[in-house]
Design an enzyme around this catalytic site. Structure first.
Site, PDB file in Angstrom:
ATOM      1  N   GLU A 294      13.329  13.270 -19.917  1.00  0.00           N
ATOM      2  CA  GLU A 294      13.471  12.476 -21.154  1.00  0.00           C
ATOM      3  C   GLU A 294      13.614  13.353 -22.382  1.00  0.00           C
ATOM      4  OE1 GLU A 294      11.237   8.247 -20.228  1.00  0.00           O
ATOM      5  OE2 GLU A 294      10.586   9.395 -21.954  1.00  0.00           O
ATOM      6  N   HIS A 323       9.913  20.623   5.012  1.00  0.00           N
ATOM      7  CA  HIS A 323      10.487  19.963   6.176  1.00  0.00           C
ATOM      8  C   HIS A 323      11.384  18.804   5.765  1.00  0.00           C
ATOM      9  CE1 HIS A 323       7.857  22.379   8.742  1.00  0.00           C
ATOM     10  NE2 HIS A 323       7.054  22.321   7.694  1.00  0.00           N
ATOM     11  N   LYS A 436      15.193  -0.631 -22.549  1.00  0.00           N
ATOM     12  CA  LYS A 436      14.095  -1.520 -22.971  1.00  0.00           C
ATOM     13  C   LYS A 436      14.664  -2.715 -23.734  1.00  0.00           C
ATOM     14  CE  LYS A 436      10.011   1.460 -23.522  1.00  0.00           C
ATOM     15  NZ  LYS A 436       8.932   1.878 -24.411  1.00  0.00           N
TER      16      LYS A 436
HETATM   17  O1  PA5 Z   1       7.775   9.207 -23.203  1.00  0.00           O
HETATM   18  C1  PA5 Z   1       8.068   8.113 -23.634  1.00  0.00           C
HETATM   19  O2  PA5 Z   1       8.213   7.907 -24.844  1.00  0.00           O
HETATM   20  C2  PA5 Z   1       8.229   6.913 -22.717  1.00  0.00           C
HETATM   21  O3  PA5 Z   1       8.227   7.279 -21.386  1.00  0.00           O
HETATM   22  C3  PA5 Z   1       7.096   5.928 -22.955  1.00  0.00           C
HETATM   23  O4  PA5 Z   1       5.868   6.567 -22.715  1.00  0.00           O
HETATM   24  C4  PA5 Z   1       7.221   4.702 -22.061  1.00  0.00           C
HETATM   25  O5  PA5 Z   1       8.478   4.116 -22.238  1.00  0.00           O
HETATM   26  C5  PA5 Z   1       6.133   3.699 -22.403  1.00  0.00           C
HETATM   27  O6  PA5 Z   1       6.198   3.363 -23.750  1.00  0.00           O
HETATM   28  P1  PA5 Z   1       4.982   2.691 -24.491  1.00  0.00           P
HETATM   29  O7  PA5 Z   1       3.859   3.664 -24.518  1.00  0.00           O
HETATM   30  O8  PA5 Z   1       5.492   2.356 -25.845  1.00  0.00           O
HETATM   31  O9  PA5 Z   1       4.610   1.461 -23.710  1.00  0.00           O
END
Ligand code: PA5
Length: 462
Positions: A294, A323, A436
């Site tokens: 990300e 394996h 989202k």
């Molecule tokens: O790293 C990130 O920003 C995302 O992976 C969020 O943690 C994830 O989408 C969850 O979001 P939130 O904490 O707003 O529920």
């Protein structure tokens, strides 16, 4: 301190096409790295830079409140249930799996020293959710709902289901079974928490989900399960001090960031594998995968150029995946850099009995499983080098809070430095937000009607 060995990235070992002249590259990039480290440390306190995660190890107040609350509720609940997804779940999951007894939830209360069992619900599969309700007495469960935005569909749908069940069972007192970790002001969960009177913890401003493990997001569930969070914080602080060193020769996060960046951009290693040789560290690889993917997978750089960059991170577990994946890593496309994590001293020792003389297995007798797993790590590393595949090895003296605090913090800093080398915004995630928003539209959230119409048309054609 954890140790880092990058010898097997050297062109002398894996060849010019696959490796780097490390000393030369470290010297070439010394000034750039120095500027990046100085710049990150100088920007970290400025609002809007999303670098507050660099200060989390020094947040004495959060540490105190988390420990205070954990000691207050100790003995009141049989279970902790964490609701969250992505960055709101993976850090706590990785550290609790690493630091608790591997079968913690199967131990008796006495064996757990009175601390509760802990469950992470980080998906919305109806079968697994219903199955959890079969085995969990919700009235004896403290539910920690974690969401920075306060509106993520997965987490909030779980929350709504559980709140409803708890309220039906406990009436008004249900609120004492909920603790919310969210933004201090914004988001629906913050509004609900205030309206309903839940205990809350704050995810500080400028700390993104995947960099939030050392805020209350990770620390609270760990403290509730009796994990020594002071040791984790000591590990972060010691690593932070070490990583303030602007000399790349002394800075392991900078070294690994540069190695990954150069192998990707110059040698076609577009995949980064994280392979711990310890089952307890399995979820550290999951956490790393999210952090690397990300943070670095971006379509534009800071100058607005279309770049579509980012290594694809993959999780593997030693020795199990020798394996399953190693055949590909040795002989398939030479497009990977493999990160080994190796543990020097395991918590326990297991001796293999000397009961058969057969040549095929007799050699195992009298040795330990500890020696076997590390021999497998070493032999796989050497075999990969023979096949001219670059690897680095991170060694932990042991699996404890102190070394895990160091490891995760080091990987966070490594990611931040890599982002600067790629010249991208490490801390946003427009690609996640896009999905989202589409989900909100498909599920009928107000304000997303137009998007819903378009999406429904696309779904029929795609
Ligand atoms: O790293 C990130 O920003 C995302 O992976 C969020 O943690 C994830 O989408 C969850 O979001 P939130 O904490 O707003 O529920």
């Amino acid at each position: 301190m954890i140790q880092f060995n990058c010898n097997n990235v050297s062109a002398m070992i894996v060849g010019e096409d696959n490796g780097l002249n490390l000393e030369e590259e470290f010297n070439n990039y010394q000034d750039k790295i120095k500027n990046i480290i100085a710049d990150l440390n100088q920007r970290k306190d400025k609002p809007g830079q999303w670098l507050q995660w660099m200060n989390l190890g020094y947040n004495e107040e959060t540490l105190w409140y988390v420990k205070e609350y954990a000691s207050m509720v100790l003995g009141r609940f049989e279970n902790i249930l964490v609701l969250g997804i992505g960055g709101s779940a993976l850090g706590g999951l990785a550290l609790s799996e690493a630091l608790l007894h591997p079968y913690w939830n199967l131990l008796s209360e006495e064996e757990r020293n009175g601390y509760p069992r802990i469950f992470f619900m980080d998906n919305i599969d109806p079968d697994s959710m219903n199955a959890l309700f079969d085995v969990l007495d919700l009235s004896k469960t403290l539910v920690n709902v974690i969401t920075k935005s306060g509106s993520t569909a997965e987490t909030m749908s779980q929350f709504l289901i559980i709140k409803d069940r708890l309220e039906k069972e406990l009436g008004d007192n249900y609120r004492y079974n909920i603790v919310a970790t969210t933004d201090k002001k914004t988001g629906v969960l913050r509004q609900i928490a205030e309206q309903e009177g839940y205990k809350t913890f704050v995810i500080p401003d400028d700390v993104g989900g995947r960099f939030s493990v050392f805020s209350a997001v990770g620390l609270l569930p760990l403290a509730l399960a009796g994990i020594d969070i002071d040791a984790i914080v000591n590990g972060i602080k010691d690593m932070d001090l070490a990583l303030k060193n602007t000399d790349i020769h002394e800075n392991i996060a900078a070294q690994n960031a540069l190695i990954h960046y150069l192998l990707d951009t110059k040698k076609g290693k577009s995949i980064s594998v994280m392979m711990p040789y310890s089952s307890k560290l399995k979820y550290v690889a999951d956490w790393y995968v999210q952090l690397w993917a990300e943070s670095l997978g971006k379509n534009t750089d800071k100058d607005g150029n279309n770049v579509n960059i980012g290594q694809t991170p993959i999780k593997a577990l030693g020795a199990t995946d020798q394996h399953s994946q190693i055949q590909l890593y040795n002989e398939g496309p030479n497009n990977k850099i493999i990160n080994f994590i190796r543990v020097k001293d395991f918590d326990t020792t297991l001796e293999i009995p000397n009961i058969f003389e057969y040549t095929g297995i007799g050699y195992l007798g009298g040795k330990t499983i500890n020696r076997l797993i590390n021999a497998e790590a070493d032999s796989t590393r050497v075999a990969l080098a023979d096949y001219k595949r670059p690897t680095v090895t991170i060694t932990l003296d042991k699996i404890d809070g102190y070394h895990l605090g160091q490891l995760l913090y080091m990987l966070e800093v490594q990611t931040a430095i890599a982002g600067e080398l790629y010249n991208i915004n490490t801390f946003n995630q427009p690609g996640v937000e896009q999905a989202k928003n589409y989900t909100y539209a498909l599920m009928g959230r107000a304000g997303y009607e137009e998007s819903a119409n378009e999406l429904n048309k696309k779904i029929q054609t795609v």
